[in-house]
Design a protein around this motif. Structure first.
Motif, PDB file in Angstrom:
ATOM      1  N   GLY A 299      -6.017  39.828 -24.808  1.00 43.67           N
ATOM      2  CA  GLY A 299      -6.063  38.437 -24.542  1.00 43.67           C
ATOM      3  C   GLY A 299      -6.455  37.669 -25.578  1.00 43.67           C
ATOM      4  O   GLY A 299      -6.973  38.060 -26.540  1.00 43.67           O
ATOM      5  N   ASP A 300      -6.384  36.310 -25.511  1.00 36.96           N
ATOM      6  CA  ASP A 300      -6.877  35.521 -26.641  1.00 36.96           C
ATOM      7  C   ASP A 300      -8.288  34.991 -26.196  1.00 36.96           C
ATOM      8  O   ASP A 300      -8.648  34.828 -24.890  1.00 36.96           O
ATOM      9  CB  ASP A 300      -5.936  34.230 -26.615  1.00 36.96           C
ATOM     10  CG  ASP A 300      -4.706  34.599 -27.025  1.00 36.96           C
ATOM     11  OD1 ASP A 300      -4.340  35.739 -27.560  1.00 36.96           O
ATOM     12  OD2 ASP A 300      -3.569  33.656 -26.667  1.00 36.96           O
ATOM     13  N   TYR A 301      -9.121  35.010 -27.239  1.00 34.47           N
ATOM     14  CA  TYR A 301     -10.384  34.454 -26.822  1.00 34.47           C
ATOM     15  C   TYR A 301     -11.156  33.836 -28.271  1.00 34.47           C
ATOM     16  O   TYR A 301     -10.388  33.966 -29.371  1.00 34.47           O
ATOM     17  CB  TYR A 301     -11.460  35.607 -26.346  1.00 34.47           C
ATOM     18  CG  TYR A 301     -11.248  36.945 -26.873  1.00 34.47           C
ATOM     19  CD1 TYR A 301     -12.247  37.102 -28.072  1.00 34.47           C
ATOM     20  CD2 TYR A 301     -10.229  37.641 -26.811  1.00 34.47           C
ATOM     21  CE1 TYR A 301     -12.136  38.156 -28.731  1.00 34.47           C
ATOM     22  CE2 TYR A 301     -10.220  38.790 -27.290  1.00 34.47           C
ATOM     23  CZ  TYR A 301     -10.955  39.375 -28.353  1.00 34.47           C
ATOM     24  OH  TYR A 301     -11.023  40.630 -29.121  1.00 34.47           O
ATOM     25  N   LEU A 302     -12.253  33.009 -27.848  1.00 32.14           N
ATOM     26  CA  LEU A 302     -13.001  32.481 -29.071  1.00 32.14           C
ATOM     27  C   LEU A 302     -14.146  32.898 -28.921  1.00 32.14           C
ATOM     28  O   LEU A 302     -14.853  32.861 -27.853  1.00 32.14           O
ATOM     29  CB  LEU A 302     -12.807  30.933 -28.421  1.00 32.14           C
ATOM     30  CG  LEU A 302     -13.645  29.928 -29.366  1.00 32.14           C
ATOM     31  CD1 LEU A 302     -12.829  29.936 -30.804  1.00 32.14           C
ATOM     32  CD2 LEU A 302     -13.593  28.378 -28.918  1.00 32.14           C
ATOM     33  N   ILE A 303     -14.546  33.211 -30.184  1.00 31.27           N
ATOM     34  CA  ILE A 303     -16.225  33.481 -30.243  1.00 31.27           C
ATOM     35  C   ILE A 303     -16.884  32.694 -31.092  1.00 31.27           C
ATOM     36  O   ILE A 303     -16.243  32.071 -32.095  1.00 31.27           O
ATOM     37  CB  ILE A 303     -16.155  34.981 -31.012  1.00 31.27           C
ATOM     38  CG1 ILE A 303     -15.449  36.107 -30.442  1.00 31.27           C
ATOM     39  CG2 ILE A 303     -17.567  35.421 -31.403  1.00 31.27           C
ATOM     40  CD1 ILE A 303     -15.097  37.131 -31.357  1.00 31.27           C
ATOM     41  N   THR A 304     -18.103  32.349 -30.338  1.00 29.69           N
ATOM     42  CA  THR A 304     -18.774  31.021 -30.907  1.00 29.69           C
ATOM     43  C   THR A 304     -20.030  31.628 -31.242  1.00 29.69           C
ATOM     44  O   THR A 304     -20.631  32.320 -30.159  1.00 29.69           O
ATOM     45  CB  THR A 304     -18.819  29.943 -30.027  1.00 29.69           C
ATOM     46  OG1 THR A 304     -17.514  29.594 -29.759  1.00 29.69           O
ATOM     47  CG2 THR A 304     -19.571  28.634 -30.832  1.00 29.69           C
ATOM     48  N   THR A 305     -20.749  31.598 -32.234  1.00 21.96           N
ATOM     49  CA  THR A 305     -21.932  32.039 -32.617  1.00 21.96           C
ATOM     50  C   THR A 305     -23.095  30.807 -33.295  1.00 21.96           C
ATOM     51  O   THR A 305     -22.438  29.906 -33.864  1.00 21.96           O
ATOM     52  CB  THR A 305     -22.277  33.197 -33.832  1.00 21.96           C
ATOM     53  OG1 THR A 305     -21.591  32.618 -35.037  1.00 21.96           O
ATOM     54  CG2 THR A 305     -21.273  34.361 -33.289  1.00 21.96           C
ATOM     55  N   PHE A 306     -24.323  30.930 -32.997  1.00 25.20           N
ATOM     56  CA  PHE A 306     -25.205  29.987 -33.094  1.00 25.20           C
ATOM     57  C   PHE A 306     -26.490  30.283 -34.068  1.00 25.20           C
ATOM     58  O   PHE A 306     -26.954  31.422 -33.968  1.00 25.20           O
ATOM     59  CB  PHE A 306     -25.618  29.333 -31.879  1.00 25.20           C
ATOM     60  CG  PHE A 306     -24.526  28.991 -30.834  1.00 25.20           C
ATOM     61  CD1 PHE A 306     -24.243  27.701 -30.992  1.00 25.20           C
ATOM     62  CD2 PHE A 306     -24.116  29.899 -30.225  1.00 25.20           C
ATOM     63  CE1 PHE A 306     -23.118  27.277 -30.021  1.00 25.20           C
ATOM     64  CE2 PHE A 306     -23.199  29.576 -29.014  1.00 25.20           C
ATOM     65  CZ  PHE A 306     -22.545  28.231 -29.165  1.00 25.20           C
ATOM     66  N   PRO A 307     -26.936  29.696 -34.990  1.00 26.72           N
ATOM     67  CA  PRO A 307     -28.010  29.960 -35.892  1.00 26.72           C
ATOM     68  C   PRO A 307     -29.302  29.938 -35.039  1.00 26.72           C
ATOM     69  O   PRO A 307     -30.270  30.728 -35.293  1.00 26.72           O
ATOM     70  CB  PRO A 307     -28.056  28.831 -36.914  1.00 26.72           C
ATOM     71  CG  PRO A 307     -27.186  27.925 -36.488  1.00 26.72           C
ATOM     72  CD  PRO A 307     -26.271  28.279 -35.533  1.00 26.72           C
TER      73      PRO A 307
ATOM     74  N   ALA B 191     -12.834  32.840 -22.648  1.00 28.20           N
ATOM     75  CA  ALA B 191     -11.709  33.346 -22.324  1.00 28.20           C
ATOM     76  C   ALA B 191     -11.430  33.202 -21.001  1.00 28.20           C
ATOM     77  O   ALA B 191     -12.362  32.661 -20.189  1.00 28.20           O
ATOM     78  CB  ALA B 191     -11.539  34.728 -22.673  1.00 28.20           C
ATOM     79  N   LYS B 192     -10.255  33.584 -20.364  1.00 30.27           N
ATOM     80  CA  LYS B 192      -9.833  33.698 -19.093  1.00 30.27           C
ATOM     81  C   LYS B 192     -10.745  34.766 -18.552  1.00 30.27           C
ATOM     82  O   LYS B 192     -11.259  35.741 -19.257  1.00 30.27           O
ATOM     83  CB  LYS B 192      -8.505  34.240 -18.984  1.00 30.27           C
ATOM     84  CG  LYS B 192      -7.354  33.039 -19.150  1.00 30.27           C
ATOM     85  CD  LYS B 192      -6.110  33.405 -18.977  1.00 30.27           C
ATOM     86  CE  LYS B 192      -5.229  32.536 -19.595  1.00 30.27           C
ATOM     87  NZ  LYS B 192      -3.716  32.527 -19.300  1.00 30.27           N
ATOM     88  N   PRO B 193     -11.225  34.462 -17.195  1.00 30.90           N
ATOM     89  CA  PRO B 193     -12.246  35.588 -16.524  1.00 30.90           C
ATOM     90  C   PRO B 193     -11.876  37.062 -16.655  1.00 30.90           C
ATOM     91  O   PRO B 193     -12.580  37.872 -17.074  1.00 30.90           O
ATOM     92  CB  PRO B 193     -12.288  35.179 -15.007  1.00 30.90           C
ATOM     93  CG  PRO B 193     -11.824  33.712 -15.367  1.00 30.90           C
ATOM     94  CD  PRO B 193     -10.843  33.561 -16.490  1.00 30.90           C
ATOM     95  N   GLU B 194     -10.482  37.335 -16.484  1.00 27.79           N
ATOM     96  CA  GLU B 194     -10.091  38.863 -16.849  1.00 27.79           C
ATOM     97  C   GLU B 194     -10.301  39.369 -18.017  1.00 27.79           C
ATOM     98  O   GLU B 194     -10.628  40.560 -18.265  1.00 27.79           O
ATOM     99  CB  GLU B 194      -8.591  38.845 -16.156  1.00 27.79           C
ATOM    100  CG  GLU B 194      -7.715  38.073 -17.079  1.00 27.79           C
ATOM    101  CD  GLU B 194      -7.232  36.964 -16.623  1.00 27.79           C
ATOM    102  OE1 GLU B 194      -6.504  36.103 -16.791  1.00 27.79           O
ATOM    103  OE2 GLU B 194      -8.090  36.169 -15.622  1.00 27.79           O
ATOM    104  N   VAL B 195     -10.355  38.574 -19.047  1.00 33.54           N
ATOM    105  CA  VAL B 195     -10.414  39.094 -20.438  1.00 33.54           C
ATOM    106  C   VAL B 195     -11.984  39.295 -20.796  1.00 33.54           C
ATOM    107  O   VAL B 195     -12.446  40.181 -21.297  1.00 33.54           O
ATOM    108  CB  VAL B 195      -9.892  37.848 -21.447  1.00 33.54           C
ATOM    109  CG1 VAL B 195     -10.107  38.300 -22.943  1.00 33.54           C
ATOM    110  CG2 VAL B 195      -8.294  37.779 -21.547  1.00 33.54           C
ATOM    111  N   LEU B 196     -12.529  38.079 -20.341  1.00 27.24           N
ATOM    112  CA  LEU B 196     -14.080  38.332 -20.308  1.00 27.24           C
ATOM    113  C   LEU B 196     -14.676  39.767 -19.567  1.00 27.24           C
ATOM    114  O   LEU B 196     -15.364  40.514 -20.130  1.00 27.24           O
ATOM    115  CB  LEU B 196     -14.818  37.311 -19.777  1.00 27.24           C
ATOM    116  CG  LEU B 196     -14.748  35.927 -20.254  1.00 27.24           C
ATOM    117  CD1 LEU B 196     -15.443  34.616 -19.246  1.00 27.24           C
ATOM    118  CD2 LEU B 196     -15.087  35.784 -21.570  1.00 27.24           C
TER     119      LEU B 196
END
Length: 148
Positions: free
Chosen positions: A80-88, A117-122
């Motif tokens: 699936g499609d998803y967005l990864i966000t990281t923080f310092p 992402a959509k719950p099933e992707v998570l």
């Protein structure tokens, strides 16, 4: 003690392959990284770079945002499609989650990172990354019950 050394070695291997440059796809990291990398190892390397998290999920990430407070990368995979966000810093993640609460939804949350992402992707990504699936409430009126 032997298990700690093994996990530490795997974490070091992941970090060194993720920091290496040159190849556009995650093939080099995938060849060097054991196929059965578990969420436990992912927890050791976290907080990680967007590229490290993407590599753990088999994604060729496209960086979308580079800012002082966060980095975001977009993944499009068979999962699936998803967005990864990281923080310092953890405080930036908490601020981001607080702002995202307006929209509601579920997010996979780890140490200084969030996957959207959509719950099933998570659900499919969690065994590889660890973290916890967090439900954010959202604001606004709730739908009225249907009359049917």
């Amino acid at each position: 003690m032997g298990r700690i050394a093994t996990v530490g070695s795997l974490a070091l291997l992941l970090l060194t392959t993720a920091c290496g440059g040159g190849e556009d796809d995650g093939a080099a990291a995938a060849k060097s990284t054991p196929a059965n990398v578990s969420a436990t190892v992912a927890g050791v390397v976290a907080p990680a770079k967007v590229e490290v998290i993407a590599g753990l999920t088999g994604c060729k990430v496209r960086i979308r945002t580079e800012a002082d407070e966060l980095r975001e990368g977009v993944c499009r995979t068979k999962k699936g499609d998803y967005l990864i966000t990281t923080f310092p810093q953890e405080k930036f993640k908490l601020t981001w989650l607080d702002a995202a609460a307006v929209y509601g939804g579920k997010y996979l949350v780890g140490t200084r990172w969030v996957v959207s992402a959509k719950p099933e992707v998570l659900d499919r990504l969690r065994p590889q990354l660890g973290g916890k699936i967090q439900q954010l409430r959202g604001v606004g009126p709730t739908p009225a019950p249907s009359a049917s």
